[in-house]
Scaffold this motif. Sequence first.
Motif, mmCIF file in Angstrom:
data_model
loop_
_atom_site.group_PDB
_atom_site.id
_atom_site.type_symbol
_atom_site.label_atom_id
_atom_site.label_comp_id
_atom_site.label_asym_id
_atom_site.label_seq_id
_atom_site.Cartn_x
_atom_site.Cartn_y
_atom_site.Cartn_z
ATOM 1 N N GLU A 102 0.749 23.075 16.634
ATOM 2 C CA GLU A 102 0.165 23.925 15.277
ATOM 3 C C GLU A 102 1.138 24.107 14.301
ATOM 4 O OE1 GLU A 102 -0.690 27.004 18.086
ATOM 5 O OE2 GLU A 102 -2.239 26.105 19.135
ATOM 6 N N GLY A 103 0.229 23.899 13.401
ATOM 7 C CA GLY A 103 0.301 24.677 11.789
ATOM 8 C C GLY A 103 1.126 24.220 11.362
ATOM 9 N N ARG A 104 1.169 22.735 11.196
ATOM 10 C CA ARG A 104 1.956 21.872 10.592
ATOM 11 C C ARG A 104 0.956 21.371 9.413
ATOM 12 N NH1 ARG A 104 5.502 17.276 13.506
ATOM 13 N NH2 ARG A 104 6.128 18.107 14.867
ATOM 14 N N GLY A 105 1.081 21.536 8.357
ATOM 15 C CA GLY A 105 0.073 20.710 7.169
ATOM 16 C C GLY A 105 -0.681 19.697 7.094
ATOM 17 N N ASN A 106 0.704 18.751 8.091
ATOM 18 C CA ASN A 106 -0.241 17.481 8.210
ATOM 19 C C ASN A 106 -1.219 17.380 9.396
ATOM 20 O OD1 ASN A 106 1.947 17.259 9.662
ATOM 21 N ND2 ASN A 106 2.163 15.131 8.871
ATOM 22 N N VAL A 107 -1.212 18.043 10.462
ATOM 23 C CA VAL A 107 -1.843 17.815 11.427
ATOM 24 C C VAL A 107 -3.274 18.856 11.634
ATOM 25 C CG1 VAL A 107 -2.097 18.394 13.880
ATOM 26 C CG2 VAL A 107 0.179 16.937 13.362
ATOM 27 N N LEU A 108 -4.011 18.257 12.241
ATOM 28 C CA LEU A 108 -5.657 18.909 12.685
ATOM 29 C C LEU A 108 -6.295 18.862 13.485
ATOM 30 C CD1 LEU A 108 -6.831 17.063 9.591
ATOM 31 C CD2 LEU A 108 -7.437 19.106 9.455
ATOM 32 N N ASN B 270 0.693 -1.386 0.112
ATOM 33 C CA ASN B 270 -0.242 -0.371 -0.116
ATOM 34 C C ASN B 270 0.585 1.406 -0.195
ATOM 35 O OD1 ASN B 270 -2.745 -1.232 0.446
ATOM 36 N ND2 ASN B 270 -2.159 -2.214 1.914
ATOM 37 N N ARG B 271 0.613 2.397 -0.268
ATOM 38 C CA ARG B 271 1.278 3.414 -0.880
ATOM 39 C C ARG B 271 0.410 4.997 -0.350
ATOM 40 N NH1 ARG B 271 5.101 3.426 -5.379
ATOM 41 N NH2 ARG B 271 6.168 1.683 -5.521
ATOM 42 N N GLY B 272 -0.545 4.311 -0.557
ATOM 43 C CA GLY B 272 -1.714 5.560 0.079
ATOM 44 C C GLY B 272 -1.232 6.050 1.507
ATOM 45 N N ALA B 273 -1.882 7.721 1.964
ATOM 46 C CA ALA B 273 -1.741 7.924 2.833
ATOM 47 C C ALA B 273 -1.893 7.610 4.387
ATOM 48 C CB ALA B 273 -1.844 9.366 3.242
ATOM 49 N N VAL B 274 -1.675 7.531 5.705
ATOM 50 C CA VAL B 274 -2.296 7.044 6.818
ATOM 51 C C VAL B 274 -2.726 8.101 7.119
ATOM 52 C CG1 VAL B 274 -1.050 6.297 8.527
ATOM 53 C CG2 VAL B 274 -0.246 4.806 6.776
ATOM 54 N N TRP B 275 -4.007 7.889 7.589
ATOM 55 C CA TRP B 275 -4.364 9.525 9.097
ATOM 56 C C TRP B 275 -4.528 8.296 9.975
ATOM 57 C CZ3 TRP B 275 -6.534 13.925 6.966
ATOM 58 C CH2 TRP B 275 -6.114 14.278 5.513
ATOM 59 N N GLY C 47 -6.762 23.248 10.356
ATOM 60 C CA GLY C 47 -5.210 22.765 9.879
ATOM 61 C C GLY C 47 -5.488 23.930 8.339
ATOM 62 N N ALA C 48 -5.093 23.109 7.594
ATOM 63 C CA ALA C 48 -3.962 23.572 6.635
ATOM 64 C C ALA C 48 -4.938 23.893 5.835
ATOM 65 C CB ALA C 48 -3.104 22.942 5.928
ATOM 66 N N GLY C 49 -5.231 26.023 5.294
ATOM 67 C CA GLY C 49 -6.096 26.077 4.296
ATOM 68 C C GLY C 49 -6.579 25.294 3.313
ATOM 69 N N CYS C 50 -5.885 24.351 2.588
ATOM 70 C CA CYS C 50 -6.649 23.862 1.720
ATOM 71 C C CYS C 50 -7.243 22.725 1.920
ATOM 72 C CB CYS C 50 -4.794 22.826 1.056
ATOM 73 S SG CYS C 50 -5.145 21.745 0.185
ATOM 74 N N LEU C 51 -7.192 22.108 3.521
ATOM 75 C CA LEU C 51 -7.868 20.859 3.910
ATOM 76 C C LEU C 51 -9.031 21.842 3.946
ATOM 77 C CD1 LEU C 51 -5.730 18.595 5.377
ATOM 78 C CD2 LEU C 51 -6.139 18.599 3.018
ATOM 79 N N ASP D 110 4.687 11.998 9.932
ATOM 80 C CA ASP D 110 5.438 12.914 9.094
ATOM 81 C C ASP D 110 5.740 11.678 8.363
ATOM 82 O OD1 ASP D 110 5.131 15.460 10.363
ATOM 83 O OD2 ASP D 110 6.939 15.266 11.692
ATOM 84 N N GLU D 111 5.895 11.007 8.815
ATOM 85 C CA GLU D 111 6.939 9.367 7.780
ATOM 86 C C GLU D 111 5.444 9.151 7.470
ATOM 87 O OE1 GLU D 111 8.959 6.167 9.661
ATOM 88 O OE2 GLU D 111 9.287 7.102 11.011
ATOM 89 N N HIS D 112 4.575 8.943 7.022
ATOM 90 C CA HIS D 112 3.095 7.969 6.377
ATOM 91 C C HIS D 112 1.857 8.687 6.073
ATOM 92 C CE1 HIS D 112 5.386 4.552 7.065
ATOM 93 N NE2 HIS D 112 5.719 4.926 8.231
ATOM 94 N N GLY D 113 1.957 10.176 6.913
ATOM 95 C CA GLY D 113 0.359 10.755 6.009
ATOM 96 C C GLY D 113 -0.153 11.882 7.593
ATOM 97 N N PHE D 114 -0.738 12.157 7.898
ATOM 98 C CA PHE D 114 -1.534 12.973 8.415
ATOM 99 C C PHE D 114 -1.805 12.299 9.684
ATOM 100 C CE2 PHE D 114 -2.703 13.711 4.358
ATOM 101 C CZ PHE D 114 -2.888 15.053 4.179
#
Length: 380
Positions: free
Chosen positions: A218-224, A161-166, A242-246, A190-194
């Motif tokens: 706070e402020g990390r793009g992969n932390v909600l 599996n290559r997807g992101a890990v939440w 979280g990130a504006g994009c999310l 940080d290694e695998h996703g969010f």
Amino acid sequence: MSSADRLKPYRENLEGLTRQGRRRGLAGRQGVDFASNDYLGLAQSPRLVDAVRRALDDGVPVGAAGSRLLRGNTAAQEAFEEKAARHFGAEAALGFGGGYVANFAALTTLPQRGDLLLMDELSHASTHEGARAGRAAVQSFRHGDVQHAADVIAAWRQAGNRGAVWIAVESLYSMDGDIAPLDDLAALADEHGFLLVDEAHATGIYGPDGRGLAHALEGRGNVLTLHTLGKAMGGSGALLCGAGCLVDFMVNRCRPFIFATAPSPLMAAVGSEALDILREEAWRREDLQGHVQAFGEELRRRLPHLQFSGSQIVPLIVGPDVETMELARRIQERGFDVRGIRPPTVPEGTSRLRISLTLNATRADVIRLAETLEELWPVS
Ligand SMILES: C[C@H](N)C(=O)CCCCCC(=O)O
């Protein structure tokens, strides 16, 4: 078929719960508050009450009257989200009607097909439901065990599996009162996703200005982070930060957000005032920690064989369902509102009293409760 016949399976199901000692009912409010999540005593505070009056005077509508994507988007809600994003150190924040729906919304929208949603086994019902209804593969890891989380991810990667890990966790577990190893989980993310951190029971209580236990992330793009307004903040609703994009993705893709009437704009006014209180009234957090300290000392002295969580949520495990509810009832008779928690809310065989320390109780109440527990606790 008569309607009595149609209702029969429901009646029988309820009778089954009664036989098991798991029948629930709605009980009123009686006794000193050791049961609510109004940790900082804000729900009836003059400042929040005035905030509602002022908002009404200023013409803030009672109802949002539509989806956020249509006319339901109010200036009050937008201003609150901007202020909350600043407070919680995030690029953006998005409001929901409650923590349950916010968790469900995030988990059914953000993890994609091919991703892995990996949650702590003691995660809240809303996380379980969001996981079940979402697109990602779902696995859980042993409570608080980062090594096990890493092992589960490794096995999943091993399978190609290559997807992101939440990774979904609570920062302070609602029925256990213990804290997640957030730094190690963030490293894994940080290694695998969010990493999605449900701060429901930590918001307002931990971190500078009550920013929560994940404030260092706070402020990390992969932390909600998910902050609820209905617990320490004294109102109702929730915020996903979280990130504006999310957040923008949620606005475009999240069905529970899009196809619902927006929360009452009055709650935006309440939330906004609550954020000011968190910044200006640090004494509330300090007083609550005083309760935690005092209760911990009393318990260690009086009931040394019991574990003490160290937070404002103090589970005292009894075990069997019926005994738990009976003990809660006897404590209630002494004037303390203490509730029993049974499966499926907690694992089988771990029914407990969930003692919630709040500023609605005085220090003297806290000590009297400890005395009462010593007196009524079944000797084993
Ligand atoms: C309000 C909060 N977020 C929450 O999950 C409370 C759970 C209550 C369960 C009650 C029972 O098991 O009887």
